[in-house]
Design a protein around this motif. Sequence first.
Motif, PDB file in Angstrom:
ATOM      1  N   THR A 152     -78.122  46.667  10.829  1.00  0.00           N
ATOM      2  CA  THR A 152     -78.523  45.462  11.488  1.00  0.00           C
ATOM      3  C   THR A 152     -79.908  45.552  11.846  1.00  0.00           C
ATOM      4  OG1 THR A 152     -76.114  44.983  11.870  1.00  0.00           O
ATOM      5  CG2 THR A 152     -77.725  43.671  13.046  1.00  0.00           C
ATOM      6  N   LYS A 153     -80.450  46.428  12.791  1.00  0.00           N
ATOM      7  CA  LYS A 153     -81.671  46.539  13.180  1.00  0.00           C
ATOM      8  C   LYS A 153     -82.380  46.737  11.971  1.00  0.00           C
ATOM      9  CE  LYS A 153     -79.971  48.419  17.691  1.00  0.00           C
ATOM     10  NZ  LYS A 153     -79.905  49.741  18.580  1.00  0.00           N
ATOM     11  N   TYR A 154     -82.326  47.564  11.092  1.00  0.00           N
ATOM     12  CA  TYR A 154     -83.159  47.634   9.790  1.00  0.00           C
ATOM     13  C   TYR A 154     -83.433  46.216   9.380  1.00  0.00           C
ATOM     14  CZ  TYR A 154     -84.884  49.300   5.585  1.00  0.00           C
ATOM     15  OH  TYR A 154     -85.673  49.457   4.237  1.00  0.00           O
ATOM     16  N   LEU A 155     -82.483  45.623   9.032  1.00  0.00           N
ATOM     17  CA  LEU A 155     -82.749  44.332   8.377  1.00  0.00           C
ATOM     18  C   LEU A 155     -83.417  43.561   9.277  1.00  0.00           C
ATOM     19  CD1 LEU A 155     -79.069  43.761   6.480  1.00  0.00           C
ATOM     20  CD2 LEU A 155     -81.223  44.176   5.526  1.00  0.00           C
ATOM     21  N   LEU A 156     -83.024  43.308  10.769  1.00  0.00           N
ATOM     22  CA  LEU A 156     -83.531  42.406  11.627  1.00  0.00           C
ATOM     23  C   LEU A 156     -84.938  42.638  11.984  1.00  0.00           C
ATOM     24  CD1 LEU A 156     -80.631  41.205  13.768  1.00  0.00           C
ATOM     25  CD2 LEU A 156     -81.809  39.733  12.237  1.00  0.00           C
ATOM     26  N   PHE A 157     -85.479  43.918  12.090  1.00  0.00           N
ATOM     27  CA  PHE A 157     -86.607  44.353  12.602  1.00  0.00           C
ATOM     28  C   PHE A 157     -87.608  44.188  11.568  1.00  0.00           C
ATOM     29  CE2 PHE A 157     -85.133  47.990  15.990  1.00  0.00           C
ATOM     30  CZ  PHE A 157     -84.699  46.984  16.532  1.00  0.00           C
ATOM     31  N   SER A 158     -87.206  44.491  10.168  1.00  0.00           N
ATOM     32  CA  SER A 158     -88.400  44.370   9.053  1.00  0.00           C
ATOM     33  C   SER A 158     -88.171  43.235   8.387  1.00  0.00           C
ATOM     34  CB  SER A 158     -87.808  45.572   8.234  1.00  0.00           C
ATOM     35  OG  SER A 158     -86.593  45.354   7.555  1.00  0.00           O
ATOM     36  N   GLY A 159     -87.177  42.589   8.053  1.00  0.00           N
ATOM     37  CA  GLY A 159     -87.133  41.318   7.164  1.00  0.00           C
ATOM     38  C   GLY A 159     -87.217  41.784   5.647  1.00  0.00           C
ATOM     39  N   GLU A 160     -86.971  42.975   5.553  1.00  0.00           N
ATOM     40  CA  GLU A 160     -87.237  43.569   4.108  1.00  0.00           C
ATOM     41  C   GLU A 160     -85.938  43.359   3.440  1.00  0.00           C
ATOM     42  OE1 GLU A 160     -89.871  45.301   2.622  1.00  0.00           O
ATOM     43  OE2 GLU A 160     -90.786  44.195   4.360  1.00  0.00           O
ATOM     44  N   LEU A 161     -85.842  42.964   2.142  1.00  0.00           N
ATOM     45  CA  LEU A 161     -84.939  42.824   1.191  1.00  0.00           C
ATOM     46  C   LEU A 161     -84.265  44.273   0.849  1.00  0.00           C
ATOM     47  CD1 LEU A 161     -86.130  39.810  -1.041  1.00  0.00           C
ATOM     48  CD2 LEU A 161     -84.960  39.806   1.118  1.00  0.00           C
ATOM     49  N   ILE A 162     -83.115  44.218   0.485  1.00  0.00           N
ATOM     50  CA  ILE A 162     -82.369  45.123   0.080  1.00  0.00           C
ATOM     51  C   ILE A 162     -81.647  45.088  -1.217  1.00  0.00           C
ATOM     52  CG2 ILE A 162     -82.145  46.472   2.426  1.00  0.00           C
ATOM     53  CD1 ILE A 162     -79.205  45.869   2.333  1.00  0.00           C
ATOM     54  N   ASP A 163     -81.582  46.230  -1.773  1.00  0.00           N
ATOM     55  CA  ASP A 163     -80.810  46.044  -3.253  1.00  0.00           C
ATOM     56  C   ASP A 163     -79.221  46.131  -3.042  1.00  0.00           C
ATOM     57  OD1 ASP A 163     -80.583  48.825  -3.124  1.00  0.00           O
ATOM     58  OD2 ASP A 163     -81.777  49.123  -4.697  1.00  0.00           O
ATOM     59  N   THR A 164     -78.338  46.082  -4.228  1.00  0.00           N
ATOM     60  CA  THR A 164     -77.137  46.216  -4.044  1.00  0.00           C
ATOM     61  C   THR A 164     -76.453  47.516  -3.819  1.00  0.00           C
ATOM     62  OG1 THR A 164     -77.138  46.317  -6.474  1.00  0.00           O
ATOM     63  CG2 THR A 164     -76.568  44.176  -5.463  1.00  0.00           C
ATOM     64  N   ALA A 165     -77.437  48.750  -4.464  1.00  0.00           N
ATOM     65  CA  ALA A 165     -76.965  49.876  -4.076  1.00  0.00           C
ATOM     66  C   ALA A 165     -77.053  50.123  -2.510  1.00  0.00           C
ATOM     67  CB  ALA A 165     -77.877  50.880  -4.587  1.00  0.00           C
ATOM     68  N   ARG A 166     -77.992  49.750  -1.698  1.00  0.00           N
ATOM     69  CA  ARG A 166     -77.890  49.897  -0.474  1.00  0.00           C
ATOM     70  C   ARG A 166     -76.964  48.853   0.245  1.00  0.00           C
ATOM     71  NH1 ARG A 166     -83.111  51.299   3.145  1.00  0.00           N
ATOM     72  NH2 ARG A 166     -82.186  51.537   5.254  1.00  0.00           N
ATOM     73  N   ALA A 167     -76.974  47.955  -0.203  1.00  0.00           N
ATOM     74  CA  ALA A 167     -75.812  46.781   0.750  1.00  0.00           C
ATOM     75  C   ALA A 167     -74.518  47.374   0.317  1.00  0.00           C
ATOM     76  CB  ALA A 167     -75.902  45.456  -0.202  1.00  0.00           C
TER      77      ALA A 167
END
Length: 249
Positions: A152-167
């Motif tokens: 959660t912190k990774y997504l909120l801190f960075s605002g970066e998009l992740i692919d389906t493998a990471r999701a």
Amino acid sequence: MEPQLLHRVTESVATVVIHHPAKRNAMTAAMWRALPPLLDTLAADPDVRALVLTGEGDTFCAGADISTLKGSPAEAQGLAVLAEEALAAFPKPTLAAVRGHCVGGGSQLAAACDLRFAEEDALFGVTPAKLGIVYPSSSTRRLASLIGPAATKYLLFSGELIDTARALRTGLVDEVLPAGGLGKRVAEFTRVLVSRSRLTQAAAKEFADGRTDRDAHWAEQARAADDTAEGVAAFLERRQPRFTWTTSG
């Protein structure tokens, strides 16, 4: 066609389509407002056994329509939270079918569903840090409960998009399908959902979502219902069960 939420009910499955293709299915204020009453209507429909949320075309939802944030960002965020909470509270199984971008408010809606299936080229992101917005506490807690504090912190801190493998690895999605395979798999899986006991599903949803104050209620529902006897009989007779429980009252 104006930005709107479309819906249909087919074979006991309600499908809600986010329709705003001109802006990659971004949610307008009117669309946020429309979602809770639409969900109320579908929840009250005895023919609806499950709900699928998806986007028009090859995009799930690119977030909130930024133009709606110009006047009152707090009001726009409040509308999004109300829609998210209504989706999370929907009493029947919900599944987000994701193609393309699932970003910002799109991820907020997807996280409020019980399950998330995605095509392999989908991208996910929670992007308030790009706009200087404080993400709602309830939405943050829901996301952390789903994928854990660090992710959660990774997504909120960075605002970066992740692919389906990471999701998939973090638990943000439950299944990843090859391009063109999402519709068939969602149809197959929802057929499974509507064939199962609504009693089991309704109780499991409450318990899994952290509501543990109704154990006695569900025990009474199980005693009064015929689902257990029918399930055992069907198993022994090697046939499909015909479950009859319909509502928790």
